[in-house]
Design a protein around this motif. Structure first.
Motif, short mmCIF file in Angstrom:
data_model
loop_
_atom_site.label_atom_id
_atom_site.label_comp_id
_atom_site.label_asym_id
_atom_site.label_seq_id
_atom_site.Cartn_x
_atom_site.Cartn_y
_atom_site.Cartn_z
N ILE A 86 0.86 -1.20 0.00
CA ILE A 86 0.00 0.00 0.00
C ILE A 86 0.89 1.25 0.00
O ILE A 86 0.62 2.23 -0.70
CB ILE A 86 -0.96 -0.01 1.21
N GLU A 87 1.99 1.16 0.74
CA GLU A 87 2.93 2.29 0.77
C GLU A 87 3.47 2.56 -0.64
O GLU A 87 3.51 3.71 -1.09
CB GLU A 87 4.07 1.96 1.74
N ALA A 88 3.85 1.49 -1.34
CA ALA A 88 4.38 1.66 -2.71
C ALA A 88 3.31 2.25 -3.62
O ALA A 88 3.60 3.13 -4.45
CB ALA A 88 4.86 0.30 -3.24
N GLU A 89 2.07 1.82 -3.46
CA GLU A 89 0.97 2.34 -4.29
C GLU A 89 0.74 3.82 -3.99
O GLU A 89 0.56 4.63 -4.90
CB GLU A 89 -0.28 1.50 -3.99
N LEU A 90 0.78 4.18 -2.71
CA LEU A 90 0.57 5.58 -2.31
C LEU A 90 1.66 6.48 -2.87
O LEU A 90 1.41 7.62 -3.28
CB LEU A 90 0.57 5.70 -0.78
N GLU A 91 2.90 5.96 -2.87
CA GLU A 91 4.04 6.77 -3.34
C GLU A 91 3.82 7.26 -4.78
O GLU A 91 4.30 8.31 -5.16
CB GLU A 91 5.34 5.97 -3.26
N LYS A 92 3.06 6.49 -5.56
CA LYS A 92 2.81 6.87 -6.96
C LYS A 92 2.06 8.18 -7.05
O LYS A 92 2.05 8.83 -8.08
CB LYS A 92 1.99 5.78 -7.67
#
Ligand SMILES: C[S@@+](CC[C@H](N)C(=O)[O-])C[C@H]1O[C@@H](n2cnc3c(N)ncnc32)[C@H](O)[C@@H]1O
Length: 281
Positions: A245-251
């Motif tokens: 989820i963190e990686a998705e949010l970073e986008k």
């Protein structure tokens, strides 16, 4: 029904919440304004957390007012009392469903700011609130608008990840706390009215939240849920889900950080106070 655990909190989550809960604090200030809190009022702050909004309210009611904040989490109550400098204010452990330490007809204003979706027995809580309010006293609630969950930023990102492998076979999206215990605007108005309260003002406001990084966004979700974030995900997959989820949010991070859309219900109701109130069907 997915449980809400009150045993997962710790001093670090409490401190984090106190430091990065600007969005909740801001919503609370709007609610307090709508409630018309004034010097001399007696206040019951249910789910007072680390006392950040409470400290603001204590400043408004002044020396002649009386403030009690209750929260089930000991670490948060401890932190709130450590920062409290006023003899007419106290933070205690307790829940919305049991206000037995508060006498009947004694409170001018009760509020639950960013709390009601965590309260499991909402009917009992509202009965108790009705009992402790003075006739004409007010209750204020802010909570997420469940009917708008599908267009809420954090929810969209979380669900997008949890629909993917390896989570999809193990997670039911409808088991999330917000889905299980959150409520629509209509349901909230119904509950307030069924408890005998007169609903004066209901508004849904767009309440965007801003975070510097995806990591901070996740930290906030953990701190504001006192460790219950992703409690519908099996423990063995939780850390991986957080990282995804963190990686998705970073986008979605821009120079201004990450901005997440959200929609909050602001409701104000009062206990009937005069004969006209009592005769309205
Ligand atoms: C997101 S925090 C909000 C804290 C504070 N009201 C604010 O505006 O910053 C939610 C709080 O609700 C509390 N809570 C959870 N279940 C509760 C219950 N049944 N009765 C009262 N408070 C509860 C939690 O302990 C937590 O401190």
């Amino acid at each position: 029904m997915m449980a809400v655990h009150l045993t997962l909190d710790n001093a670090d989550l409490a401190k984090t919440y106190d430091e990065i809960s600007d969005s909740q604090f801001h919503k609370g200030c709007i609610l307090v304004k709508k409630l018309g809190v004034k010097p001399g009022d007696s206040i019951l702050d249910i789910g007072s957390g680390t006392g950040r909004l409470g400290r603001y309210v204590i400043g408004i009611i002044g020396r002649c007012g009386r403030y009690v904040g209750i929260d089930p989490l000991e670490e948060r109550v401890k932190l709130a009392n450590a920062k409290n400098e006023h003899g007419n204010a106290i933070f205690k452990t307790g829940t919305a469903e049991d206000l037995s330490s508060v006498v009947d007809d004694s409170i001018d204003v009760v509020y639950l700011s960013s709390v009601f979706h965590w309260v499991l027995d909402k009917e009992t809580a509202l009965q108790e609130i009705y009992r402790v309010l003075k006739p004409g006293g007010k209750v204020g609630i802010t909570t997420g608008a469940k009917e708008l969950n599908s267009v809420t930023g954090m929810r969209l990102v979380t669900d997008r990840v949890l629909k993917r492998e390896p989570y999809n076979g193990f997670v039911r999206l409808e088991d999330s706390t917000q889905q299980q215990h959150g409520l629509t605007t209509t349901a909230l108005v119904q509950l307030l009215a069924q408890a005998g309260l007169k609903v004066n003002d209901v508004q849904i406001k767009e309440t965007a939240r801003n975070y510097a990084t995806a990591r901070e966004t996740i930290r906030f979700s953990e701190a504001s849920s006192f460790g219950n974030y992703l409690n519908h995900v099996p423990v063995s997959l939780r850390e991986q889900a957080k990282a995804d989820i963190e990686a998705e949010l970073e986008k979605y991070r821009t120079n201004g950080g990450i901005q997440l859309a959200g929609y909050t219900i602001f409701a104000v109701a009062r206990k009937p106070g005069n004969s006209e109130d009592h005769t309205t069907l």
